[in-house]
Structures are given as C-alpha cells and as structure tokens.
Design a protein around this motif. Structure first.
Motif, PDB file in Angstrom:
ATOM      1  N   LYS A  80      43.402  31.501  41.986  1.00  0.00           N
ATOM      2  CA  LYS A  80      44.521  32.032  41.204  1.00  0.00           C
ATOM      3  C   LYS A  80      44.255  31.898  39.711  1.00  0.00           C
ATOM      4  CE  LYS A  80      48.194  31.296  44.625  1.00  0.00           C
ATOM      5  NZ  LYS A  80      49.428  30.524  44.951  1.00  0.00           N
ATOM      6  N   LEU A  81      43.664  30.774  39.312  1.00  0.00           N
ATOM      7  CA  LEU A  81      43.310  30.571  37.906  1.00  0.00           C
ATOM      8  C   LEU A  81      42.333  31.643  37.427  1.00  0.00           C
ATOM      9  CD1 LEU A  81      42.792  26.704  37.444  1.00  0.00           C
ATOM     10  CD2 LEU A  81      44.586  28.129  36.435  1.00  0.00           C
ATOM     11  N   GLN A  87      42.981  38.719  34.262  1.00  0.00           N
ATOM     12  CA  GLN A  87      44.060  39.666  34.004  1.00  0.00           C
ATOM     13  C   GLN A  87      44.635  39.514  32.605  1.00  0.00           C
ATOM     14  OE1 GLN A  87      46.605  38.812  37.368  1.00  0.00           O
ATOM     15  NE2 GLN A  87      45.632  40.381  38.640  1.00  0.00           N
ATOM     16  N   GLU A  88      44.436  38.340  32.005  1.00  0.00           N
ATOM     17  CA  GLU A  88      44.866  38.105  30.625  1.00  0.00           C
ATOM     18  C   GLU A  88      43.807  38.516  29.610  1.00  0.00           C
ATOM     19  OE1 GLU A  88      45.812  33.977  30.598  1.00  0.00           O
ATOM     20  OE2 GLU A  88      47.626  34.216  31.813  1.00  0.00           O
ATOM     21  N   GLY A  89      42.698  39.085  30.106  1.00  0.00           N
ATOM     22  CA  GLY A  89      41.665  39.588  29.214  1.00  0.00           C
ATOM     23  C   GLY A  89      40.573  38.601  28.881  1.00  0.00           C
ATOM     24  N   GLU A 109      35.193  33.294  46.812  1.00  0.00           N
ATOM     25  CA  GLU A 109      35.748  33.621  45.508  1.00  0.00           C
ATOM     26  C   GLU A 109      35.491  35.076  45.140  1.00  0.00           C
ATOM     27  OE1 GLU A 109      35.431  29.038  43.849  1.00  0.00           O
ATOM     28  OE2 GLU A 109      34.164  30.578  42.950  1.00  0.00           O
ATOM     29  N   VAL A 110      34.300  35.567  45.454  1.00  0.00           N
ATOM     30  CA  VAL A 110      34.000  36.970  45.186  1.00  0.00           C
ATOM     31  C   VAL A 110      34.935  37.879  45.984  1.00  0.00           C
ATOM     32  CG1 VAL A 110      32.281  38.788  45.547  1.00  0.00           C
ATOM     33  CG2 VAL A 110      31.599  36.623  44.497  1.00  0.00           C
ATOM     34  N   ARG A 114      37.510  40.590  44.338  1.00  0.00           N
ATOM     35  CA  ARG A 114      37.433  42.021  44.672  1.00  0.00           C
ATOM     36  C   ARG A 114      38.754  42.527  45.230  1.00  0.00           C
ATOM     37  NH1 ARG A 114      31.403  41.763  47.469  1.00  0.00           N
ATOM     38  NH2 ARG A 114      30.205  41.816  45.508  1.00  0.00           N
ATOM     39  N   GLU A 115      39.425  41.692  46.033  1.00  0.00           N
ATOM     40  CA  GLU A 115      40.732  42.081  46.564  1.00  0.00           C
ATOM     41  C   GLU A 115      41.740  42.301  45.444  1.00  0.00           C
ATOM     42  OE1 GLU A 115      41.758  39.008  49.278  1.00  0.00           O
ATOM     43  OE2 GLU A 115      40.331  39.647  50.822  1.00  0.00           O
ATOM     44  N   ALA A 116      41.556  41.587  44.334  1.00  0.00           N
ATOM     45  CA  ALA A 116      42.445  41.735  43.179  1.00  0.00           C
ATOM     46  C   ALA A 116      41.980  42.843  42.238  1.00  0.00           C
ATOM     47  CB  ALA A 116      42.530  40.412  42.414  1.00  0.00           C
ATOM     48  N   GLY A 117      40.915  43.568  42.652  1.00  0.00           N
ATOM     49  CA  GLY A 117      40.412  44.656  41.833  1.00  0.00           C
ATOM     50  C   GLY A 117      39.557  44.207  40.670  1.00  0.00           C
ATOM     51  N   ILE A 118      38.985  43.018  40.778  1.00  0.00           N
ATOM     52  CA  ILE A 118      38.189  42.454  39.688  1.00  0.00           C
ATOM     53  C   ILE A 118      36.725  42.397  40.100  1.00  0.00           C
ATOM     54  CG2 ILE A 118      37.780  40.395  38.272  1.00  0.00           C
ATOM     55  CD1 ILE A 118      40.775  39.724  38.710  1.00  0.00           C
ATOM     56  N   PRO A 119      35.858  43.130  39.422  1.00  0.00           N
ATOM     57  CA  PRO A 119      34.422  43.026  39.729  1.00  0.00           C
ATOM     58  C   PRO A 119      33.898  41.671  39.269  1.00  0.00           C
ATOM     59  CG  PRO A 119      34.776  44.410  37.805  1.00  0.00           C
ATOM     60  CD  PRO A 119      36.139  44.092  38.347  1.00  0.00           C
ATOM     61  N   CYS A 120      32.874  41.203  39.939  1.00  0.00           N
ATOM     62  CA  CYS A 120      32.367  39.869  39.646  1.00  0.00           C
ATOM     63  C   CYS A 120      30.841  39.881  39.676  1.00  0.00           C
ATOM     64  CB  CYS A 120      32.909  38.862  40.662  1.00  0.00           C
ATOM     65  SG  CYS A 120      32.344  37.177  40.410  1.00  0.00           S
TER      66      CYS A 120
END
Length: 270
Positions: A80-81, A87-89, A109-110, A114-120
């Motif tokens: 979550k962190l 998401q806060e940039g 974690e990856v 990805r589920e949150a739409g964040i590439p890693c």
C-alpha cells in the motif's frame, strides 16, 4: 454542470532494487543509479545502511523490516505504501536484500503494482546463496561435482483444511534428485528447521558424509561459517552458535574448499 476533475500530479514510478548480500561494494551500477534517483526509499531490514549513502539528501527513507523470527512490517502495508507513493508522483525504490526475485517477495509486489496500473522495473542483485559459496572459495556448479543447483527456502509452509501448517517441500524427494542428478542444494532461511531438513535429506538418500556449509552474514566483515557434514549438521550448528540470517549449502562442490585454500573438514573424505 459538474465535470469530473483529475489530479494534475503525474504518476510516479517504482523500481524494485536488489541490494545484494550485504557488502555495499557488491551493489550494481544500475542499483546505485536507481537509489540516487529515488524520492522515496522503502528499505528492508537486511539492507546494509552504508548503501543509503547513495540516497539523495531530501529522499524519504522508510524502514520496513522483514526478518524471520522478528517483528515484521506486514507485506500488505508495504504494498500500500508503494502504490500510494507512486500515485502521489514519487519516484519509489523498494530496496531489498539479495535479489528481489529470489525469496524476496518481489513477484508478489510486482503483481500488486501491475494490478494498480503501475509499471515496475526490477534491478537484480547478487543473491546471498551465491555470495555464501563464493565467500568459501567454491562454486555452485562444477563439472566434477555438481551439474546444477537448486535454490530452496527452508521454511515453506502451507495451510491445510484442519488449520495446521505443514512443510510444503518434499525434502526426501529433493535429496534423491540431488543425489542422482548431482545437484548443489542452497537452502535459505533453514537454520530454524535444520533438524527436520537434516532428517529428511538423510531419509531421501543423501549420504551422511555429504559436505555441508553454513554461512552467516555472507560477504560482510563479521561473516561466520561452519563446515560440517549432513550427518553432523545439527550438532555442529548448535555448538557453533550460528543463527539467522544464514545460508545452508549441501553438496559435493564443497569438497573443493581444501583445494581453494578455504577451511575444510576432515569429515569430507577424499
């Protein structure tokens, strides 16, 4: 008429970085660049504090300890962190001991990112299992002694319908495979379960005289190691006082320690 509003803050990014086994000089150049760029660093307990010298002065450093047998930061909270900071940039680095994808929960974690739409991005690090045998002056594989290597966790547990916890690793079957296929076993987080592991490996057909080494704090100045055999492992481990974090190495590659000039046990034979 109300129109939907969107945040003007651009999405940040996240990188999982392997900090290696402990020696800060084993950090890769790519890992250093990632740490230097981070505005937020989420740091595991086993990461050497000296690595944080590469962090920018204004970086926010959050220690999220995860060590067996100790109070740990819940994995869900860490995820979550990471997501909230991106998401806060923020430019987020999840700094993990060893390699993120070798018993580092990097895969989980990856998936959540990805589920949150964040590439890693993932930056590999030297895993402790490799560093441990290198510190002893021996390889993981050898044409005369080992055709391959198996990395396995020593505390893999699974829940069952009756609520009990059972070992999900078939150590006896693994022993038979290691014997027949000439494999080196590298066991992470196995000190607490050493007695059970020893019994099952012997039951699976690995000879009692099979060389074993236990390396604690691999690559660090306070590294300690024990050289034993499978038959004497538990007794020798208790006498040595070694604990976690340690790597247990099992296999005939350890017979090369004497030739490499490292301390060897007469129990190994020839």
């Amino acid at each position: 008429m109300n129109t939907p509003t969107t945040s003007s803050r651009p999405l940040g990014r996240c990188t999982l970085v392997g900090a290696g086994p402990g020696d800060p000089e084993l950090l890769t150049l790519k890992a250093v660049k990632a740490v230097q760029a981070a505005t937020v660093l989420l740091v595991d307990d086993l990461v050497n504090d000296e690595i944080l010298q590469w962090a920018r002065p204004d970086a926010r450093i959050v220690h999220v300890g995860k060590r067996g047998g100790c109070k740990s930061t819940p994995q869900a909270f860490i995820e979550k962190l990471m997501i909230a900071a991106v998401q806060e940039g923020e430019t987020v680095v999840r700094l993990k001991g060893g390699d993120p994808f070798v018993f580092g929960r990097g895969g989980e974690e990856v998936e959540h990112l990805r589920e949150a739409g964040i590439p890693c991005e993932v930056v590999n690090g030297i895993t402790a299992g490799l560093a441990a045998v290198t510190a002893l002056g021996v390889p993981l594989t050898h044409r005369d002694h080992a055709a391959g290597v198996v990395f396995v966790t020593g505390h893999a547990k699974t829940g069952t319908a009756d609520g009990a916890r059972h070992d999900s690793t078939d150590w006896a079957a693994l022993a038979a495979t290691a014997r027949d296929a000439r494999l080196t076993l590298v066991i992470y987080m196995g000190v607490a379960g050493a007695s059970h592991i020893q019994q099952q490996l012997l039951a699976g057909g690995l000879p009692a005289g099979t060389p074993v080494a236990v390396v604690q704090h691999a690559s660090l100045p306070h590294q300690r190691q024990l050289v034993a055999t499978l038959g004497t492992l538990v007794a020798d481990l208790a006498a040595s006082g070694l604990g976690s974090p340690s790597i247990i190495v099992v296999g005939d590659v350890l017979r090369g320690m004497a030739a490499a000039g490292a301390p060897a046990s007469s129990r190994f034979g020839t």
